[in-house]
Design an enzyme around this catalytic site. Structure first.
Site, PDB file in Angstrom:
ATOM      1  CB  SER A   1      -0.989  -0.063   1.256  1.00 47.89           C
ATOM      2  OG  SER A   1      -2.016   0.810   1.053  1.00 47.89           O
TER       3      SER A   1
ATOM      4  CG  HIS B   1      -5.646  -2.294   0.286  1.00 43.95           C
ATOM      5  ND1 HIS B   1      -4.816  -2.308  -0.511  1.00 43.95           N
ATOM      6  CD2 HIS B   1      -5.173  -1.527   1.313  1.00 43.95           C
ATOM      7  CE1 HIS B   1      -3.601  -1.599  -0.221  1.00 43.95           C
ATOM      8  NE2 HIS B   1      -3.831  -1.061   0.844  1.00 43.95           N
ATOM      9  CG  ASP B   2      -7.567  -5.383   5.495  1.00 43.47           C
ATOM     10  OD1 ASP B   2      -6.509  -4.499   5.366  1.00 43.47           O
ATOM     11  OD2 ASP B   2      -8.202  -5.619   6.399  1.00 43.47           O
TER      12      ASP B   2
ATOM     13  NE  ARG C   1      -8.501   1.202  11.064  1.00 41.68           N
ATOM     14  CZ  ARG C   1      -7.579   0.586  10.333  1.00 41.68           C
ATOM     15  NH1 ARG C   1      -7.214   1.501   9.531  1.00 41.68           N
ATOM     16  NH2 ARG C   1      -7.220  -0.479  10.694  1.00 41.68           N
TER      17      ARG C   1
ATOM     18  CG  ASP D   1      -6.154  -4.140  -3.180  1.00 46.54           C
ATOM     19  OD1 ASP D   1      -7.115  -2.989  -3.053  1.00 46.54           O
ATOM     20  OD2 ASP D   1      -5.039  -3.713  -3.097  1.00 46.54           O
TER      21      ASP D   1
END
Lengths: 377, 199
Positions: free
Chosen positions: A149, A352-353, A219, A319
């Site tokens: 990232s 993405h994680d 968040r 992602d």
């Protein structure tokens, strides 16, 4: 040797660092954690660059909190990046909130926390501070600089800014710049923070408050974008947050009705407990600003013409925040220059994680890549 | 140097590759050809491969490999950006035959294309006896073959002509030996050196 051999260091720099904005900071310090042993030739060093909310604590259990490092599944003895062979450096970037100089630090000129007066830092600025860190260890050339990232952006920037000081750049789930959609998500997050009444123009430390609700929203929105739609559907679906024996009926109110709400609120609360709002603003802006092709009229191939390092670029199919096509842009620019590049597109469901999670194909690839690395003398 | 289990087409392909050139191997598999050619010639190579396991095998060999599906074309590669593009025994596994052939000669100044020749006499006899051929060059049964296009030497040359591929050279092999007479009947493996007819 099979221990992680962790060392925690605070490294002070007296010489001012001149930032891309023209501002400068001095003195400043960086929090560092190292694993493994630097060999005599100093050729086995790997720098790990963190993303938005992570830190120098990359691997192993933190002696105080007991928490596991954010990339512990990747780095350690016998792990894909094997600390029995490599000397791994985790660094907390300038402007972050885990001990390195940042908005929470005391400005020596005013004896007050920097707060909103902390200058904007860029990916390029971080890379410059990391190069000074390398100097501190006497490392002329990293075997690899690696990150996911925003960390991947730093690895890419290393290849451009210090082509002779890094042998391999490992760029995971990243992009050569943010899309408008990505900047938009960051703007929502910043807006949430800055419109929180407890933000006080960024100088909330003196008021004894933090803009918690803003941070929570920031968040939450971020978290949604790190997961894939399928992943959320599988994890939460439309499940209601109820005790096992309670009826599965709506309560007709705005309390936590759905499991997914419960999860987001929990993530938001946890984040607001440990993360600094000014740092969130700074780091999202660093993400927005990163654009190495900007000076070449958007021509990334031109921007990467200086690269000498070998690249490993990895993306994950689900992602959508840093989609595979964004990684392919980097790959194409490297190919245009006939730079060495390997590209893998991992079919993983976690969005993405995925770059932080265990995945055999992903980890086998990283393991093979490091195993093959020839260490310069 | 002992080079065991070299596929018959490797050395024939290698003859057409110059030193100090760039080479792109499409459908490079585990990187056996790339490893071979790097031992033979000083070339800058990349492989393209879709399979996770093959990508990993290439990384283990220290080869540069790009994970990509050839069916979607070669958008990552600029026009005439490689001295040589190789499609070795992969053509018959691709659905988008015309697309990939046009893409190959767009990207490569020259290209090498090899494929198993369905027209070999043993395959013709198999068909006459009512069974799909299974041979050294077509080692799969009909129900488990990765091959989606079966073609003969004559078929390839007709298509090449239609879509603007100029054939520079051709080698036909059987059991690793060159076939010079009635190639479509006696050859089991065809290797072509081509370029775009427009250039």
């Amino acid at each position: 040797m099979s221990s992680l051999n962790t060392q925690s260091l605070t490294i002070e720099f007296q010489e001012p660092i001149i930032l891309k904005s023209g501002a400068q900071i001095a003195p400043y310090s960086l929090e560092v954690q190292t694993y493994g042993v630097l060999n005599i030739q100093k050729s086995n060093a790997v720098l790990i660059c963190h993303a938005l909310n992570a830190s120098h604590h990359v691997a192993g259990h933190d002696p105080d909190s007991g928490k596991l490092g954010w990339w512990d599944n990747m780095i350690g003895p016998g792990k894909p990046l094997d600390t029995n062979h490599f000397f791994v450096i985790g660094v907390n970037n300038l402007g972050s909130c885990f001990g390195s100089t940042g908005p929470m630090s005391i400005n020596p000129n005013t004896q007050q926390p920097y707060g909103s007066s902390f200058p904007l830092v860029t990916v390029e600025d971080w890379v410059n501070t990391q190069a000074r860190l390398a100097d501190h260890f006497g490392i002329q050339k990293f075997a690899a600089v690696m990150g996911g990232s925003l960390g991947g952006m730093q690895a890419l920037a290393w290849g451009i800014q210090y082509p002779d000081r890094v042998d391999h750049c490992i760029v995971i789930a990243s992009a050569a710049n943010l899309s408008a959609q990505n900047i938009a998500f960051n703007e929502i997050a910043r807006n949430a923070i800055m419109s929180d009444p407890d933000f006080h123009e960024g100088n909330y430390y003196a008021q004894g408050v933090t803009p918690r609700s803003g941070l929570r929203v920031a968040r939450m929105i971020g978290h949604i974008t790190y997961l894939s739609n399928d992943d959320m559907a599988e994890k939460f679906g439309r499940e209601l947050k109820r005790n096992p024996d309670a009826p599965k009926e709506y309560n007709f109110n705005f309390d936590t009705e759905f499991e997914v709400e419960s999860y987001l609120r929990y993530q938001g609360d946890k984040f607001a407990d440990y993360f600094d709002a000014n740092t969130y603003l700074l780091i999202t802006r660093a993400l927005d600003y990163f654009d190495p092709a900007k000076n070449d009229s958007g021509n990334l191939s031109k921007a990467l013409a200086v690269v000498k390092s070998k690249f490993l670029v990895i993306s994950f199919t689900t992602d959508w925040r840093f989609a595979p096509e964004r990684s392919r842009e980097i790959v194409k620019a490297l190919l245009d220059n006939k730079s060495s590049v390997t590209y893998a597109e991992i079919d993983a469901p976690h969005g993405h994680d995925a770059f932080l999670l265990d995945d055999e194909r992903y980890h086998s690839l990283i393991r093979a890549y490091f195993s093959n690395m020839k260490l310069d003398n | 140097m002992k080079l065991p289990a070299i596929r018959a087409d490797f050395s024939a392909i290698s003859d057409w590759v110059s030193s100090h050139s760039s080479l792109l191997d499409l459908g490079c598999g585990d990187g056996d050809f790339l490893e071979y050619i790097r031992q033979q010639k000083n070339v800058k190579t990349y492989g393209v491969e879709i399979s996770d396991l093959s990508v990993l095998a290439c990384v283990k060999k220290g080869l540069d490999v790009i994970q990509q599906d050839l069916e979607s074309g070669l958008a990552l590669f600029e026009d005439q950006s490689f001295d040589m593009v190789v499609l070795s025994q992969t053509l018959q596994t691709i659905h988008e035959t015309e697309t990939i052939l046009r893409e190959i000669v767009r990207v490569g100044k020259e290209s090498i294309i090899s494929f198993p020749n369905f027209g070999h006499w043993s395959h013709r006899i198999d068909i006459l006896t009512g069974r799909m051929p299974v041979s050294k060059s077509l080692p799969f049964d009909w129900y488990n073959t990765p091959n989606v296009r079966v073609l003969t030497i004559a078929d390839f040359e007709a298509l090449a002509n239609n879509i603007g591929l100029h054939i520079i050279d051709r080698v036909v092999l059987h059991d690793g030996k060159k076939v010079t007479f009635a190639a479509n009947l006696f050859g089991s493996l065809a290797i072509y050196r081509v370029k775009s007819a427009e250039l």
